[in-house]
Design a protein around this motif. Structure first.
Motif, PDB file in Angstrom:
ATOM      1  N   SER A   1       0.944  -1.328  -0.043  1.00 17.05           N
ATOM      2  CA  SER A   1       0.090  -0.144  -0.065  1.00 17.05           C
ATOM      3  C   SER A   1       0.878   1.260  -0.168  1.00 17.05           C
ATOM      4  O   SER A   1       1.963   1.439   0.866  1.00 17.05           O
ATOM      5  CB  SER A   1      -0.707   0.020   1.336  1.00 17.05           C
ATOM      6  OG  SER A   1      -1.973  -1.092   1.163  1.00 17.05           O
TER       7      SER A   1
ATOM      8  N   THR B   1      -3.201   0.310  -3.532  1.00 21.09           N
ATOM      9  CA  THR B   1      -2.645  -0.973  -2.974  1.00 21.09           C
ATOM     10  C   THR B   1      -2.673  -1.900  -4.247  1.00 21.09           C
ATOM     11  O   THR B   1      -3.373  -1.882  -5.054  1.00 21.09           O
ATOM     12  CB  THR B   1      -3.643  -1.436  -2.048  1.00 21.09           C
ATOM     13  OG1 THR B   1      -3.800  -0.747  -0.898  1.00 21.09           O
ATOM     14  CG2 THR B   1      -3.214  -2.821  -1.558  1.00 21.09           C
TER      15      THR B   1
ATOM     16  N   LYS C   1      -3.108   7.344  -3.197  1.00 22.48           N
ATOM     17  CA  LYS C   1      -3.147   6.153  -2.616  1.00 22.48           C
ATOM     18  C   LYS C   1      -3.562   4.950  -3.256  1.00 22.48           C
ATOM     19  O   LYS C   1      -4.670   4.925  -3.906  1.00 22.48           O
ATOM     20  CB  LYS C   1      -3.912   6.342  -1.191  1.00 22.48           C
ATOM     21  CG  LYS C   1      -3.282   7.484  -0.250  1.00 22.48           C
ATOM     22  CD  LYS C   1      -3.703   7.166   1.164  1.00 22.48           C
ATOM     23  CE  LYS C   1      -2.968   8.129   2.129  1.00 22.48           C
ATOM     24  NZ  LYS C   1      -2.910   7.927   3.306  1.00 22.48           N
TER      25      LYS C   1
END
Lengths: 118, 394
Positions: free
Chosen positions: B356, B393, B391
């Protein structure tokens, strides 16, 4: 075949070049004649967002020139910032907003933002 | 640099995780987008109601302000980065815009300080040598809604921009044909002001106007321009902000001195300070007309499948796009898509290690100008080009 292949490759290359400008420069040609120019006519949609009845002074003074979204999507502005906007509309854009109405208009704009769900 | 980026990630971290990173991700039923503004005020409807336009973010109905959702820019590295005409952003100052143009009757007037005043039909213009160029058209106030502190004006996310291949004639050829003299060239179009408001017009120096890359375009991505993007003619000033790209161009006037009109003297001006940035709230600082664009890199997708986007060099080509997952301590070269010319979008893609991450991306142009992590501020909300983060992952 052995002679045709490079020719095909060359034509493909040229064809590929045809589509794009040379990096960094305008390129002569480009099939301009293929761009047909024909008369156009459109109808714009009518606006669907309206101001509440309580903001009548805003509707009267502001929405002749722009639809309500312009007002309703502004970030929260302080009274002096709204006053600056109102003055700009009057001096720069010659909006017929009576200066005597400024305090009421600014108060209505602030109230409109306070009452708008975010 | 590291500290600035870390601070920015701290400030915008939560935002980047949500809608902000990919500003304009659909919320539900493709009917709303959220541009991720600080006051949670970035929700806008998507609209198909404007002729020739599909899935546009409705900023204002009258005069039309339509923003391109970031998803419309997304594509694989090998995909053409051109923004489709039906997704290309729309920005008019005044409500009275040309809704009908007769191609046979239209004339482009070249007047003022010229040896031969001209009135040219579209046929006459199309009989001149044609040129084409790929170039990004970006609103001066693109990303204004992301300024902090916030500033009034059209609250754009990042989508007041687009890349097209423009076809037309060199402005220099038109100026030569008219025997242009003087020092400045003023451009105006068919849109009209309300009442006594100032007629929209923009001016370049004669030297700028004579640049070989400045063209009067009648083609946009291979077809005539949509009315909402300036049919039948639009001034194309590669590397400059869109304010100079006058739509429905019908008047080219040679001046013997600078244009002292409102749209050059008062509007679209930036601080002369470095990076066009002043302390929030500053007043009475020296200003200059906005001009050349800056490098920017944007995410169009950031998920387990792909981390990719588009970049622009501003007024020069993209030299490199880099990504960082350690708040700017180390940077890694992104893969680049095909070069469509120094003024165009360049696609980029990053292959991130598993995990992540908060990923930052920055573009550097061939002049060595790169993006910074600390945002600028000016009261007009112009020239934002801060490093973007997302952001993800993987």
């Amino acid at each position: 075949m052995s002679r045709a292949f490079p020719l095909v490759a060359l034509l493909l290359l040229l064809g590929g070049c045809q589509r794009y400008a040379t990096p960094g420069e305008t390129r002569t040609g480009g099939g301009a004649r293929a761009i047909a120019l024909s008369s156009q006519s459109i109808t714009l949609p009518t606006e669907s967002v309206t101001l509440p009845a309580s903001a009548e002074i805003v509707s009267t003074n502001c929405t002749a020139c722009h639809s309500a979204e312009q007002i309703l999507t502004q970030p929260r502005l302080k009274p002096e910032q709204w006053a600056t906007e109102v003055a700009k509309m009057r001096t720069a854009y010659k909006a017929s907003i009576a200066e005597a109405d400024d305090p009421k208009l600014v108060a209505a704009l602030v109230a409109l933002q306070d009452g708008t769900a975010r | 640099m590291d500290d600035a980026l870390r601070q920015q990630i701290g400030r915008r971290g939560a935002l980047a995780l949500g809608a902000g990173a990919l500003a304009s991700s659909p919320l539900w039923a493709q009917s709303l987008v959220d541009l991720g503004f600080s006051e949670n005020d970035g929700r806008r409807p998507l609209t198909d109601a404007f002729p020739g336009k599909t899935g546009m973010i409705l900023q204002r109905t009258r005069g039309p302000l339509l923003e391109t959702p970031m998803a419309a820019f997304d594509g694989a590295l090998s995909d053409d980065p051109a923004t489709p005409n039906d997704r290309f952003f729309v920005r008019w100052h005044y409500a009275d815009i040309p809704l009908a143009v007769d191609a046979a009757a239209f004339r482009l007037h070249i007047k003022g300080a010229v040896n031969r005043a001209l009135s040219l039909s579209l046929d006459a213009i199309q009989s001149m040598p044609a040129v084409e160029i790929a170039a990004v058209n970006q609103c001066s106030g693109n990303s204004r809604g992301l300024f902090g502190p916030r500033v009034p004006g059209a609250q754009w996310g990042n989508g007041a921009m687009g890349h097209a291949v423009w076809t037309g004639v060199r402005l220099a050829d038109l100026l030569d044909r008219a025997g242009a003299t003087g020092s400045h060239v003023k451009f105006a179009g068919l849109d009209q002001p309300p009442g006594d408001a100032p007629w929209f017009a923009k001016t370049l120096t004669l030297a700028e106007a004579r640049s070989r890359d400045v063209i009067v375009a009648y083609g946009m991505n291979g077809v005539q321009l949509p009315l909402l993007n300036g049919f039948p003619l639009r001034l194309i000033v590669p590397g400059y902000y869109s304010t100079y790209w006058v739509k429905a161009l019908d008047s080219i006037e040679l001046l013997t001195g600078p244009d002292t009109g409102y749209w050059m003297e008062k509007a679209y001006r930036i601080p002369t300070a470095p990076r066009a940035s002043v302390v929030p709230g500053a007043k009475d600082f020296p200003t200059a007309p906005i001009g050349r664009m800056l490098p920017r890199a944007f995410f169009t997708k950031a998920d387990a499948q792909a981390v990719r986007g588009i970049a622009m060099g501003g007024d020069a080509g993209v030299a490199k796009v880099e990504w960082s997952i350690d708040a700017g301590k180390s940077w890694h070269a992104a893969q680049l898509g095909r070069d469509h010319g120094q003024y165009g979008f360049r696609r980029w893609a990053a292959v991130l290690p598993r995990g992540s991450h908060t990923v930052a991306v920055r573009a550097t142009n061939v002049r060595g100008i790169t993006q910074a992590a600390d945002p600028i501020w000016n009261p007009g909300g112009y020239m934002r080009n801060v490093i973007e983060t997302a952001k993800v992952t993987v």
